[in-house]
Write a protein that holds these residues in place. Structure first.
Motif, mmCIF file in Angstrom:
data_model
loop_
_atom_site.group_PDB
_atom_site.id
_atom_site.type_symbol
_atom_site.label_atom_id
_atom_site.label_comp_id
_atom_site.label_asym_id
_atom_site.label_seq_id
_atom_site.Cartn_x
_atom_site.Cartn_y
_atom_site.Cartn_z
ATOM 1 N N PRO A 1 0.274 -0.302 13.143
ATOM 2 C CA PRO A 1 -0.213 -1.523 13.831
ATOM 3 C C PRO A 1 -1.630 -0.868 14.053
ATOM 4 C CG PRO A 1 2.249 -1.449 15.207
ATOM 5 C CD PRO A 1 2.063 -0.146 14.411
ATOM 6 N N LYS A 2 -1.926 0.873 13.411
ATOM 7 C CA LYS A 2 -3.129 1.093 13.931
ATOM 8 C C LYS A 2 -3.628 1.694 13.120
ATOM 9 C CE LYS A 2 -2.346 2.317 18.758
ATOM 10 N NZ LYS A 2 -2.264 3.552 20.108
ATOM 11 N N VAL A 3 -2.907 2.576 12.502
ATOM 12 C CA VAL A 3 -3.576 3.204 10.864
ATOM 13 C C VAL A 3 -3.812 1.714 9.529
ATOM 14 C CG1 VAL A 3 -2.359 4.898 11.635
ATOM 15 C CG2 VAL A 3 -0.849 3.347 9.738
ATOM 16 N N GLU A 4 -5.205 2.396 8.839
ATOM 17 C CA GLU A 4 -4.755 1.297 8.001
ATOM 18 C C GLU A 4 -4.009 1.886 6.925
ATOM 19 O OE1 GLU A 4 -9.001 0.622 4.496
ATOM 20 O OE2 GLU A 4 -9.258 2.452 6.566
ATOM 21 N N SER A 5 -3.386 0.751 6.030
ATOM 22 C CA SER A 5 -2.108 0.949 5.271
ATOM 23 C C SER A 5 -2.493 1.535 4.633
ATOM 24 C CB SER A 5 -1.486 -0.435 5.341
ATOM 25 O OG SER A 5 -1.473 -0.759 6.585
ATOM 26 N N ALA B 1 4.788 -2.672 7.221
ATOM 27 C CA ALA B 1 2.960 -3.574 7.067
ATOM 28 C C ALA B 1 3.433 -4.418 6.438
ATOM 29 C CB ALA B 1 2.560 -1.799 6.789
ATOM 30 N N GLN B 2 4.151 -4.959 5.524
ATOM 31 C CA GLN B 2 3.846 -5.585 4.523
ATOM 32 C C GLN B 2 3.609 -7.395 5.501
ATOM 33 O OE1 GLN B 2 7.347 -6.787 2.335
ATOM 34 N NE2 GLN B 2 6.083 -7.794 -0.211
ATOM 35 N N GLU B 3 4.220 -7.498 6.741
ATOM 36 C CA GLU B 3 4.112 -8.458 7.910
ATOM 37 C C GLU B 3 2.282 -8.385 7.280
ATOM 38 O OE1 GLU B 3 4.751 -7.858 11.169
ATOM 39 O OE2 GLU B 3 7.082 -7.730 11.010
ATOM 40 N N ALA B 4 1.336 -8.304 6.890
ATOM 41 C CA ALA B 4 0.339 -8.613 7.115
ATOM 42 C C ALA B 4 -0.567 -8.263 5.825
ATOM 43 C CB ALA B 4 -0.632 -7.356 7.474
ATOM 44 N N ASN B 5 0.138 -8.707 4.958
ATOM 45 C CA ASN B 5 0.004 -9.369 3.168
ATOM 46 C C ASN B 5 -0.919 -9.020 2.927
ATOM 47 O OD1 ASN B 5 1.299 -11.184 1.458
ATOM 48 N ND2 ASN B 5 -0.040 -12.498 1.857
ATOM 49 N N VAL B 6 -0.729 -7.362 2.408
ATOM 50 C CA VAL B 6 -2.241 -6.728 1.914
ATOM 51 C C VAL B 6 -1.545 -6.525 1.245
ATOM 52 C CG1 VAL B 6 -3.276 -4.304 2.207
ATOM 53 C CG2 VAL B 6 -2.732 -5.870 4.194
ATOM 54 N N PRO B 7 -2.426 -6.759 -0.529
ATOM 55 C CA PRO B 7 -2.006 -5.712 -1.562
ATOM 56 C C PRO B 7 -1.307 -4.814 -1.947
ATOM 57 C CG PRO B 7 -4.099 -7.011 -1.834
ATOM 58 C CD PRO B 7 -3.690 -6.556 -0.163
ATOM 59 N N GLU B 8 -2.344 -3.415 -1.119
ATOM 60 C CA GLU B 8 -1.903 -2.589 -2.143
ATOM 61 C C GLU B 8 0.097 -2.415 -1.350
ATOM 62 O OE1 GLU B 8 -4.465 -3.045 -0.466
ATOM 63 O OE2 GLU B 8 -5.928 -2.272 -1.822
ATOM 64 N N VAL B 9 -0.351 -2.356 0.155
ATOM 65 C CA VAL B 9 1.222 -2.792 0.573
ATOM 66 C C VAL B 9 2.618 -3.302 -0.250
ATOM 67 C CG1 VAL B 9 2.674 -2.847 2.385
ATOM 68 C CG2 VAL B 9 0.220 -2.553 2.637
ATOM 69 N N LYS C 1 8.505 -13.134 -3.167
ATOM 70 C CA LYS C 1 8.914 -14.614 -3.143
ATOM 71 C C LYS C 1 8.475 -15.146 -1.770
ATOM 72 C CE LYS C 1 12.717 -16.475 -5.781
ATOM 73 N NZ LYS C 1 14.186 -16.912 -5.529
ATOM 74 N N SER C 2 8.122 -13.764 -0.396
ATOM 75 C CA SER C 2 7.668 -14.361 0.275
ATOM 76 C C SER C 2 6.138 -14.407 0.737
ATOM 77 C CB SER C 2 7.903 -13.257 1.474
ATOM 78 O OG SER C 2 9.897 -13.785 1.759
ATOM 79 N N PHE C 3 5.791 -13.011 -0.289
ATOM 80 C CA PHE C 3 4.119 -12.213 -0.076
ATOM 81 C C PHE C 3 3.839 -12.216 -1.483
ATOM 82 C CE2 PHE C 3 7.038 -10.144 3.498
ATOM 83 C CZ PHE C 3 5.549 -10.095 4.963
ATOM 84 N N ASP C 4 3.051 -12.846 -1.601
ATOM 85 C CA ASP C 4 2.788 -13.255 -3.142
ATOM 86 C C ASP C 4 1.127 -12.564 -3.521
ATOM 87 O OD1 ASP C 4 1.044 -15.248 -1.383
ATOM 88 O OD2 ASP C 4 1.920 -16.016 -3.757
ATOM 89 N N ASN C 5 0.926 -11.553 -2.522
ATOM 90 C CA ASN C 5 -0.631 -11.575 -2.037
ATOM 91 C C ASN C 5 -1.011 -9.641 -3.213
ATOM 92 O OD1 ASN C 5 -3.310 -10.892 -1.982
ATOM 93 N ND2 ASN C 5 -3.766 -10.438 0.179
#
Length: 643
Positions: free
Chosen positions: A276-280, A311-319, A341-345
């Motif tokens: 929750p704190k660091v940059e993914s 970390a995928q809950e934030a839907n970040v492209p790199e993750v 299907k769930s995270f398309d970013n």
């Protein structure tokens, strides 16, 4: 002494003489006579004589004299000189003075009477100014165990202060380091933690340093201490608790690198705590670059799969991209499908291109699904054709809703003698493929039987549409008829039509002009037929001959009733206007009242006469309004009765 006794009887001021007599007896060590003399009335200054005896080392005589005066503060040092340490302690307790306690304590320490010295020392350490001197006196003589016991017992006293707890912690660090941690856990709230941290750091007790820093809410410093001195200070539970409450991001990244180097098996647990704190993105770069020569392009990412999932809950492209690569490397088709299907970013086209070259056909199917999802239908069709997945091919065409693409695939199926696929294609693409195209293709390849389900469905759809149009037209016809009936009923119910005829209503020749108001000429129509010139009497328009005429008396009565009705209507409108006017007047009156109230608040010095005048004016206005409202109500009631 004999001379002083003789002179005592010859003078009135016997204080000096009695003092000298007592000192002379003490000097001669005639203590029995001293006791007899001081038991009788005398004027000697025994405290002064006792001090002179103490200075001359006449401790026995000083004991007698100080005891006689109950001067316990001076008696205790005398008893120390005589070796009576127990009596000295008892005298010091009765005297209860810091200098006395100090002398007795130090004397007992020198004599190694530690039990008695402890009694005295416990009174000394309660004084902040005496604490360090007492500790140093013990330590200079090597009695560190004894002073630790003294301090430990003194902690239970009511007057125990912070310096006592801190100095005892320092003593434990120096002389009993194995007990220091237990002591810190018990008494850290009452200690001077920075002093203890410095002392532990100088003694290389880094585990205690980290613990004290955590208790002092210096979590960043505690984490750095554990990282820099891991062999003695690091523990998995303690470090996780510490780093979870740290606030410096650089310390967190340093902790990740530390775990990569020394605690790789616990790296995933640490990252889940720090997620929750660091940059993914930065964490992923660190993990990819770590041990790349040993584990390949992904580095340690497969080891930290749990962190990537969280970390995928934030839907970040790199993750998303990193986790998909890890799942692809593992060959976990179910989780990869769910992730896509769930995270398309992320770059889906690039990942679909990677999947299209995979050895497993299921992963290639996932690639075609991603192509369809992003509108790349031609690429999806190429992959499905190569794998001969005709169902996926038909699904891609149906999703595209492209008639040209559907026609191309229909030719492809029939060229490859896939007649059942052609039938399925027509069924799936029924909504957008033209019936003429389907029939033409079936006729060209002589397979009208395979197109028959499509034709049957088309005929059914056409029949439903025709029935719907018929019902819609019927409903519209019914609505038109109902509308006509309503208009006819409105005409029949109109009294003007009954009086003057339908033709006059249409031409606007009713009383009052086009609107039927007053002032219009009422045509006089008779039953005698046309007059000279082909028109009835008083008729300017020959078409009026087709209307019904009324006798003159009935016409006059009708006109009177209409005039009465118009007058009532005017009175009702006038009553409504009066009500509206009254309402406006009441609003204006209320506004004036509020203004008057504000003026009275702003000008408290208004005269009583002005206030009386304003009140009477408001009452008169209110009475006038009530009278007007009553008149309007009476007029309205009379109108209702007339009606």
């Amino acid at each position: 002494v004999k001379f002083l006794k003789f002179a005592r009887n010859k003078t009135k001021d016997i204080k000096v003489i009695d003092s000298e007599i007592v000192f002379g007896l003490c000097k001669g060590n005639r203590l029995t006579e001293v006791e007899e003399f001081i038991s009788q009335p005398h004027g000697a200054d025994l405290d002064d004589v006792g001090e002179r005896c103490y200075d001359d080392e006449l401790y026995g005589a000083a004991k007698v004299l100080f005891g006689a005066t109950s001067n316990f503060a001076k008696l205790a040092p005398v008893l120390v000189k005589l070796g009576d340490f127990k009596g000295a302690v008892e005298a010091a307790r009765k005297g209860n003075r810091i200098p006395t306690w100090r002398k007795v304590c130090y004397a007992c320490v020198d004599a190694k009477e530690f039990r008695l010295a402890q009694i005295c020392a416990m009174n000394l350490v309660l004084e902040p100014n005496e604490l360090m001197d007492c500790i140093d006196y013990y330590l200079d003589r090597g009695h560190f165990n004894q002073i630790i016991d003294v301090m430990d017992n003194a902690l239970g006293l009511d007057k125990a202060h912070q310096a006592m707890f801190s100095e005892l912690g320092v003593l434990y660090v120096k002389y009993k380091p194995e007990k220091a941690m237990d002591y810190f856990k018990m008494w850290w709230q009452r200690c001077n933690i920075p002093r203890l941290v410095r002392q532990c750091d100088s003694a290389h007790m880094y585990e205690e340093v980290a613990y004290l820093q955590m208790q002092y809410n210096e979590f960043d410093n505690a984490a750095e201490t554990m990282i820099n001195h891991a062999p003695s200070a690091w523990t998995a539970k303690g470090f996780t608790d510490c780093i979870s409450r740290a606030g410096n991001l650089e310390v967190m990244y340093k902790a990740i690198k530390f775990y990569i180097d020394e605690q790789a098996e616990l790296l995933n647990d640490l990252l889940i705590v720090l997620a929750p704190k660091v940059e993914s993105t930065r964490v992923i770069q660190i993990l990819e670059n770590a041990c790349m020569d040993q584990f390949g392009v992904l580095g340690l990412l497969p080891l930290c799969k749990g962190f990537l999932v969280k970390a995928q809950e934030a839907n970040v492209p790199e993750v998303n991209d990193a986790l998909n690569k890890v799942l692809l490397q593992e060959g976990n088709l179910d989780e990869l499908t769910l992730s896509v299907k769930s995270f398309d970013n992320f770059d889906q086209n690039n990942f679909a291109r990677t999947l299209s070259t995979h050895a497993n056909i299921e992963f290639r199917r996932l690639g075609t699904m991603m192509y369809r999802k992003n509108g790349k239908y031609e690429q999806a069709l190429e992959i499905s054709k190569k794998d001969k997945l005709w169902g996926d091919t038909i699904d891609a065409v149906a999703v595209s809703k492209d008639p040209e693409l559907a026609e191309q695939m229909a030719h492809f199926f029939l060229e490859n003698d896939l007649r059942e696929c052609f039938t399925a294609l027509l069924y799936s693409c029924f909504e957008f493929i033209g019936p003429d195209v389907a029939v033409e293709i079936a006729w060209m390849y002589k397979i009208l039987d395979h197109a028959m389900p499509f034709l049957i469905q088309t005929m059914k759809e056409i029949g439903h549409r025709l029935m719907g149009l018929e019902e819609e037209s019927k409903e519209r016809k019914d609505e038109v008829e109902e509308k006509k009936k309503e208009e006819e009923e409105e005409v029949n119910d109109d009294p003007n039509v009954i009086m003057f005829g339908l033709q006059n209503k249409a031409t606007g020749l009713l009383p009052g002009g086009p609107g039927g108001g007053p002032g219009a000429a009422v045509p006089q129509i008779g039953w005698n037929g046309p007059g000279p010139g082909g028109a009835g009497p008083g008729m300017a328009n020959p078409s009026m001959q087709r209307t019904y005429a009324l006798p003159a008396p009935q016409m006059q009565q009708t006109q009177q009733r209409m005039a009465t009705q118009q007058q009532r209507t005017m009175q009702a409108n006038q009553a409504q206007r009066m009500q509206a006017t009254n309402a406006q007047r009441m609003q204006a009156t209320n506004a004036q009242r509020m203004q008057a109230t504000q003026q009275r608040g702003a000008q408290p010095q208004m005269s009583q006469a002005q206030r009386m005048q304003a009140t009477q004016q408001a009452q008169r206005m209110q009475a006038t309004q009530q009278a007007q409202m009553s008149q309007a109500q009476r007029m309205q009631a009379s109108q209702q009765q007339r009606r």
